[in-house]
Design a protein around this motif. Structure first.
Motif, short mmCIF file in Angstrom:
data_model
loop_
_atom_site.label_atom_id
_atom_site.label_comp_id
_atom_site.label_asym_id
_atom_site.label_seq_id
_atom_site.Cartn_x
_atom_site.Cartn_y
_atom_site.Cartn_z
N SER A 1 -69.24 16.66 -14.19
CA SER A 1 -69.26 15.39 -13.47
C SER A 1 -67.94 15.10 -12.74
O SER A 1 -67.87 14.19 -11.92
N PHE A 2 -66.88 15.88 -13.04
CA PHE A 2 -65.57 15.57 -12.46
C PHE A 2 -65.39 16.11 -11.05
O PHE A 2 -65.82 17.22 -10.73
N GLY A 3 -64.71 15.31 -10.21
CA GLY A 3 -64.23 15.80 -8.92
C GLY A 3 -62.86 16.41 -9.13
O GLY A 3 -62.49 16.77 -10.25
N ALA A 4 -62.06 16.52 -8.04
CA ALA A 4 -60.74 17.14 -8.16
C ALA A 4 -59.83 16.32 -9.08
O ALA A 4 -59.75 15.11 -8.94
N CYS A 5 -59.17 17.00 -10.00
CA CYS A 5 -58.25 16.35 -10.94
C CYS A 5 -57.01 17.22 -11.10
O CYS A 5 -57.06 18.43 -10.90
N LYS A 6 -55.90 16.59 -11.51
CA LYS A 6 -54.68 17.34 -11.82
C LYS A 6 -54.56 17.49 -13.33
O LYS A 6 -54.86 16.55 -14.08
N VAL A 7 -54.11 18.66 -13.76
CA VAL A 7 -53.90 18.86 -15.19
C VAL A 7 -52.58 18.18 -15.56
O VAL A 7 -51.52 18.52 -15.02
N GLU A 8 -52.66 17.20 -16.46
CA GLU A 8 -51.44 16.50 -16.86
C GLU A 8 -50.83 17.16 -18.10
O GLU A 8 -49.63 17.25 -18.25
N SER A 9 -51.73 17.60 -19.00
CA SER A 9 -51.22 18.33 -20.16
C SER A 9 -52.29 19.32 -20.62
O SER A 9 -53.49 19.09 -20.41
N ILE A 10 -51.83 20.39 -21.20
CA ILE A 10 -52.76 21.37 -21.76
C ILE A 10 -52.10 22.00 -22.97
O ILE A 10 -50.90 22.29 -22.94
N ILE A 11 -52.84 22.15 -24.06
CA ILE A 11 -52.19 22.69 -25.25
C ILE A 11 -51.98 24.19 -25.12
O ILE A 11 -52.67 24.86 -24.36
N ASP A 12 -51.03 24.69 -25.90
CA ASP A 12 -50.76 26.13 -25.92
C ASP A 12 -51.85 26.81 -26.72
O ASP A 12 -52.69 26.17 -27.34
N LYS A 13 -51.76 28.11 -26.75
CA LYS A 13 -52.68 28.92 -27.57
C LYS A 13 -52.71 28.35 -28.98
O LYS A 13 -51.66 28.23 -29.63
N SER A 14 -53.86 27.97 -29.46
CA SER A 14 -53.92 27.38 -30.79
C SER A 14 -55.33 27.38 -31.34
O SER A 14 -56.30 27.64 -30.62
N SER A 15 -55.41 27.05 -32.61
CA SER A 15 -56.68 27.03 -33.30
C SER A 15 -57.08 25.57 -33.46
O SER A 15 -56.33 24.79 -34.02
N LEU A 16 -58.24 25.19 -32.94
CA LEU A 16 -58.61 23.78 -33.08
C LEU A 16 -60.12 23.60 -33.10
O LEU A 16 -60.86 24.53 -32.80
N ASN A 17 -60.52 22.39 -33.49
CA ASN A 17 -61.95 22.12 -33.56
C ASN A 17 -62.42 21.37 -32.31
O ASN A 17 -61.60 21.01 -31.46
N ILE A 18 -63.71 21.13 -32.22
CA ILE A 18 -64.25 20.60 -30.97
C ILE A 18 -63.95 19.13 -30.74
O ILE A 18 -64.22 18.61 -29.66
N THR A 19 -63.40 18.45 -31.74
CA THR A 19 -63.10 17.03 -31.52
C THR A 19 -61.65 16.83 -31.06
O THR A 19 -61.28 15.74 -30.64
N GLN A 20 -60.83 17.87 -31.19
CA GLN A 20 -59.42 17.71 -30.84
C GLN A 20 -59.18 17.85 -29.34
O GLN A 20 -59.93 18.55 -28.65
N VAL B 1 -57.72 19.12 -25.92
CA VAL B 1 -57.12 20.35 -25.39
C VAL B 1 -56.35 20.08 -24.12
O VAL B 1 -55.38 20.76 -23.83
N ALA B 2 -56.78 19.10 -23.36
CA ALA B 2 -56.09 18.84 -22.09
C ALA B 2 -56.28 17.39 -21.70
O ALA B 2 -57.21 16.72 -22.17
N VAL B 3 -55.40 16.92 -20.83
CA VAL B 3 -55.59 15.62 -20.19
C VAL B 3 -55.57 15.89 -18.70
O VAL B 3 -54.70 16.60 -18.20
N ILE B 4 -56.57 15.37 -17.99
CA ILE B 4 -56.59 15.54 -16.55
C ILE B 4 -56.62 14.16 -15.89
O ILE B 4 -57.10 13.20 -16.49
N VAL B 5 -56.09 14.09 -14.68
CA VAL B 5 -56.00 12.82 -13.97
C VAL B 5 -56.81 12.90 -12.69
O VAL B 5 -56.64 13.84 -11.91
N ASP B 6 -57.72 11.96 -12.50
CA ASP B 6 -58.56 12.04 -11.30
C ASP B 6 -57.88 11.38 -10.11
O ASP B 6 -56.76 10.88 -10.21
N GLU B 7 -58.58 11.35 -8.98
CA GLU B 7 -57.95 10.85 -7.75
C GLU B 7 -57.69 9.35 -7.79
O GLU B 7 -56.92 8.83 -7.00
N GLN B 8 -58.38 8.67 -8.71
CA GLN B 8 -58.12 7.23 -8.87
C GLN B 8 -57.01 7.01 -9.91
O GLN B 8 -56.84 5.90 -10.41
N ASN B 9 -56.33 8.13 -10.27
CA ASN B 9 -55.25 8.06 -11.24
C ASN B 9 -55.71 7.70 -12.65
O ASN B 9 -54.94 7.19 -13.45
N LYS B 10 -56.95 7.95 -12.91
CA LYS B 10 -57.48 7.65 -14.23
C LYS B 10 -57.36 8.91 -15.09
O LYS B 10 -57.67 10.01 -14.65
#
Lengths: 436, 591
Positions: free
Chosen positions: B166-185, B187-196
């Motif tokens: 459902s997402f349009g163009a977004c910037k990656v604000e953060s992304i975790i390094d190689k790691s072991s995690l579950n599906i609720t944790q 992994v990344a934060v992205i920012v859309d064109e409305q700065n959300k």
């Protein structure tokens, strides 16, 4: 507990009544109908369709004698069935009430009749044969514990005789007989047979006779299957006999029509498949508990009728009874592959070979009717066909165990064919041909 | 769909089987899901229609189908609208799962109760399992829906972690390094064109009625090795293709589906057991788990997931189950996987629509099915396809259970119209125990470059056709009047049918035939078709000659069947064409 009562029946139909307004009754909950002056109980009924303006009920005992004055007492629980080990040996009606004139049964517990779906993950894959002593079943379409399978038969065929023969030989802890729309002599026949075979003490009969209230017939399988399920959950191997599901489907059709549902084929509601499936799917081999096997009877005029057609898609095969014979061509046990590979080494091969030859023989028979089966091989096939019908498709007679039945098959093949004509492997021919 | 935060509710005003109506005062969105509170349980529902309220101008009436049994529901019970359409959870852990039609994990539910009760639910994917995530984007990268941000190994499958579609163009604000995690944790934060800002996890929800797009859609052409000879030789299906597989009950649809599950060469198999027997789904997930995937050597379940909305489960969830399964298929296709989806049976799906439209009071079409059933069926099959852009494909094989075995009924007809391939199962062949009962003369395929050349295929079909015609002549005028040459042609066709088209799904060595073995078989078949055999019978009349011919062919067929069951080594396999050549020359062939 004081139960809420209402007194405004607005409509009385063939099996249904309606109440104006919203008395606060919940879907599928039970109410009791009482004679206005005497408070005498007339019947129970179940809420099937609720709006803020009207509530509609299915009346268990029929609507004759009800009036707009009849009182309705709310029970605020869904329909349950009484359960007790003391039910063994006794007869009940479609609502689970004693119907053999004997003393009341004190129930140990009430079980839900909602027939919730068993979680598929707790089903065992069926692997245990139920031997019947009928070669047409044991050799060609082996019955398996937890199978659901109907007998398809014309209305005049001896399907109840076959059903009772299978029941008498079957290895079950409990037999639940569920008869819908039975003629009295059929009911009597089963009772006699079960008594004679010494099985009556492990049998519970639920019976609905032709002419009894339709709603009681409609409910009967749910009550019977809920009781069967409770035995199954307690670790028992239960055999349920459902006869005749065409009668049951016809009641379903009548009631759907009273409810003005849009019919799909031949007046049956579009939900016929789901409704039949809900009942047949109770058959199961339950992990850590017992099992439920269902053998039904479905009477038919034609295999394309909606009831046998839908049933065929639901059940794990069918036994097809015609002219008193169990026909190989249309019979099928879908679970047989799980058991017939562990019997004698020739079992599967001889089953396939004889079936294939019989199909050829049927073609030769058709040809012979127009005088076109005049070659030697066609004549062979015709003789084989007669032998097969007389000796293998005959279900009534002395029970035969599997291995003698297999030997009998070899003997028939040998009577009519050369080894290569059978399509059987050289290895099997060497092992079995001359021993029979 | 709107992000409406305010709790929106309604109250039931009518209850009929699985169809309910509720009065509401706020706003309701078409297609959104809702929860109905009945006796303290929350039942899942979906909005079908929104109407004005004739009794109250300030209110509206919403019609909904409920996916669970409504026993105990009363007028006035509260409905809470969820604001989101019916959706499926996509992420690692899909494979090996067994769900009901609404993606509730069945094994998990069985810990609570042996029976499925209304209101029961559990997270669709295991929330505790840990996955080894490796990122493939960095902070500042631009990503949009469907882009890969990393991957996790899911068994042998390289599972790509995608930005929800459902997402349009977004910037990656953060992304975790190689790691072991579950599906609720996170992994990344992205920012859309409305700065959300949007938080991403390994799994996300996707609406099931909105198809996941193709990158570069192509026409299916490369055939799938299904292991079933009659299919691979005569009616192959391509990666990304569609097939309708109708057959009356007892004609062998189930056994065929199981064979495809086991032997079709694919990365992932999705099974939607839609309104069919529970026992059959159980057989798949209990027995297949112990079978080996011929390509990886692992348990077959490792490449499968199963939606088991079996025949006694709530009807309304049947429609959902097929769309949910399709969406999972599209998700893996988008990751470049070759996916085969089996839906058994699309007729039950159509019947669920019929039951619903009947309750809604729609004017019925043929056999009371909704008028638009052909369009709905087409729309469903259209979601399958081949994607050159990702290298993935979604093949859709749907069984059809025609009422009365009559292929003229609406669902079969609409399916024939919607699919590229058609495998018709024949009652006559099933009665004669000729399995698989696909009639070698009644099928269609849209794949022209199969495992054997088009010319060879045509010759095979011609021989089978001739044999069928001659067979009918024999039945009408008798064997005596049929010329010997025709009788030989009949026996050739019979041999190809008996030894090649028929296959024993329960015999280990016969159950699956791969292309290399098909080549050998084809060589023998073509030689037999082309042959001119002299039976050197000496001085016999026609009738005796025919008996001799039948005897010789019987021997060949017996030999060939034994070869089907026993030839495993290359040397053993190669004996077939030479045996057939010797048969043609009427020499002794090895036993």
């Amino acid at each position: 507990m004081i139960r809420k009562e209402i007194n405004k029946i607005s409509e009385v139909g063939k099996a249904l009544i309606s109440v104006e307004g919203n008395p606060g009754v919940a879907l599928n909950h039970v109410v009791e109908l009482l004679e206005a002056d005497t408070n005498q109980s007339l019947s129970f009924a179940k809420a099937i369709n609720i709006t803020e303006d009207t509530t509609r009920f299915q009346v268990f005992n029929g609507t004759t004698g009800l009036s707009t004055q009849t009182k309705i007492r709310m029970h605020e629980i869904p329909l349950t069935a009484g359960f007790s080990n003391k039910m063994l040996g006794r007869s009940f009606d479609g609502a689970g009430e004693v119907s053999d004139g004997g003393p009341d049964v004190i129930f140990e517990k009430e079980v839900s009749t909602r027939l919730d779906t068993l979680n598929p993950t707790v089903r065992n894959v069926p692997k245990q044969a139920l031997w019947t002593g009928i070669p047409m079943i044991d050799v060609f379409n082996t019955l398996v514990k937890s199978q659901k399978i109907p007998i398809f038969a014309g209305p005049t065929e001896p399907y109840n005789r076959l059903l009772s023969q299978i029941a008498q030989g079957a290895q079950a802890d409990v037999i639940i007989f569920a008869g819908i729309g039975l003629k009295f002599d059929e009911y009597h026949y089963f009772k006699e047979q079960l008594a004679q075979s010494g099985n009556i003490d492990k049998t519970i009969m639920f019976t609905h006779l032709a002419g009894d209230s339709q709603i009681k017939g409609l409910m009967l399988p749910d009550v019977a299957l809920s009781v069967a399920r409770e035995f199954g959950d307690q670790g028992k191997d239960v055999l349920v006999l459902l006869t005749d599901m065409t009668n049951w489907s016809n009641i379903l059709r009548n009631v759907a029509n009273y409810q003005d549902m849009i019919p799909s084929l031949q007046g049956y509601p579009g939900s016929l498949y789901s409704e039949l499936a809900k009942r047949y799917e109770v058959a199961a081999d339950i992990e850590g508990a017992g099992s439920i096997t269902i053998i039904g009877a479905t009477t038919l005029e034609s295999l394309e009728d909606p009831v046998p057609d839908n049933t065929g898609y639901i059940t794990e095969g069918q036994f097809f009874l015609e002219n008193g014979k169990l026909k190989l061509a249309r019979s099928l046990s879908r679970l047989k592959q799980g058991v017939n590979g562990k019997t004698r080494s020739d079992h599967r091969a001889i089953m396939t070979a004889m079936a294939s030859l019989l199909a050829d023989a049927e073609k030769a028979y058709e040809a012979s009717e127009v005088g076109a089966a005049n070659d030697a091989y066609s004549q062979k096939l015709l003789r084989y066909r007669t032998d097969f019908i007389d000796n293998i498709e005959e279900p009534f007679g002395e029970p035969i165990e599997l291995e003698p039945a297999l030997d009998k098959c070899w003997a028939i093949l040998k009577r009519h064919f050369e080894p290569t004509e059978t399509g059987l492997s050289k290895k099997l021919i060497e092992e079995f041909w001359d021993n029979n | 769909m709107n992000d409406i935060k305010k709790k929106r509710t309604g109250n039931l005003i009518s209850i009929q089987d699985s169809l309910v109506r509720a009065r509401f005062f706020d706003d309701v969105i078409m297609g959104e899901t809702a929860e109905i509170s009945v006796d303290g349980k929350f039942l899942q529902a979906e909005v079908l229609q929104i109407q004005p309220d004739p009794k109250n101008a300030d209110a509206g009436i919403v019609e909904m189908q409920v996916f669970e049994d409504l026993t105990g529901a009363k007028i006035g019970d509260e409905v809470v609208f969820k604001g989101t359409p019916l959706s499926v959870l996509l992420g690692p852990g899909l494979l090996t799962s067994v769900w009901d039609g609404l993606q509730n994990p069945l094994y998990k539910l069985s810990e609570e109760d042996h029976y499925l009760k209304p209101g029961m639910n559990a997270p669709a994917l295991d929330e505790e399992a840990l996955w080894d995530f490796t990122p493939s984007v960095k902070v500042g990268d631009t990503v949009s829906g469907g882009d890969v941000i990393g991957n996790v190994p899911e068994g042998k499958v390289d599972h790509k972690i995608l930005v929800p579609f459902s997402f349009g163009a977004c910037k990656v604000e953060s992304i975790i390094d190689k790691s072991s995690l579950n599906i609720t944790q996170q992994v990344a934060v992205i920012v859309d064109e409305q700065n959300k800002k949007h938080e991403l996890q390994l799994a996300f929800r996707q609406p099931v009625k909105t198809p996941i797009p193709f990158v570069d859609r192509a026409i299916p052409s490369k055939p799938i090795s299904t292991g079933v000879r009659v299919i691979d030789l005569l009616a192959p299906v391509g990666y990304g293709g569609t097939v309708g597989n109708p057959g009356p009950f007892g004609a062998g649809k189930t056994v065929l589906q199981h064979s495809l599950c086991k032997y079709a060469v694919a990365d992932i198999i999705i099974m939607a057991a839609c309104g069919e027997r529970a026992g059959e789904a159980v057989e798949v997930f209990k027995e297949f788990a112990e079978l080996e995937d011929p390509t990886t050597g692992e348990s077959l379940m490792n490449r499968m997931c199963i939606f088991g909305n079996t025949s006694s489960m709530p009807v309304a969830a049947r429609e959902a189950s097929v769309f949910i399964a399709l969406t999972v298929g599209e998700y893996y296709r988008y990751q470049g996987k070759k996916v085969v989806m089996l839906a058994d049976s699309t007729s039950r799906w159509a019947q669920a629509l019929r039951e619903r439209s009947g309750r809604q009071g729609d004017i019925p079409g043929p056999e009371a099915f909704p008028m638009d059933i052909p369009d709905q069926i087409k729309g469903m099959y259209q979601r399958a396809g081949d994607d050159l852009g990702t290298g993935g494909s979604l093949t859709f094989i749907g069984t059809v259970s025609p009422a009365g075995g009559n292929f003229q009924e609406p669902v079969t007809q609409a399916t024939m119209d919607a699919t590229g391939g058609f495998w018709g199962l024949s009652q006559d062949r099933a009665d004669a125990k000729k399995y698989p009962a696909i009639d070698p003369l009644v099928y269609t395929t849209s794949v022209y470059d199969g495992f054997v050349s088009w010319k060879d295929r045509q010759k095979m079909i011609q021989t089978l056709n001739d044999a069928n015609d001659i067979d009918q002549t024999i039945s009408t005028i008798g064997l005596k009047k049929v010329p010997v040459s025709n009788y030989i042609q009949f026996q050739k066709g019979l041999t190809i049918d008996f030894c090649v088209m028929q296959q024993d799904a329960f015999e280990k060595n016969d159950a699956c035939t791969r292309p290399a073995r098909l080549d050998v078989i084809n060589e023998a078949v073509q030689n037999l078709i082309d042959s001119d055999i002299d039976f050197n019978a000496g001085d016999v009349d026609d009738e005796q000659l025919k008996e001799l011919i039948k005897h010789k062919f019987d021997e060949l067929r017996q030999w060939w069947r034994a070869w089907n069951y026993s030839a495993i080594s290359e040397e053993e396999i190669s004996t077939l064409p030479s045996a057939v050549d010797k048969f043609i020359l009427q020499e002794e062939y090895a036993v």
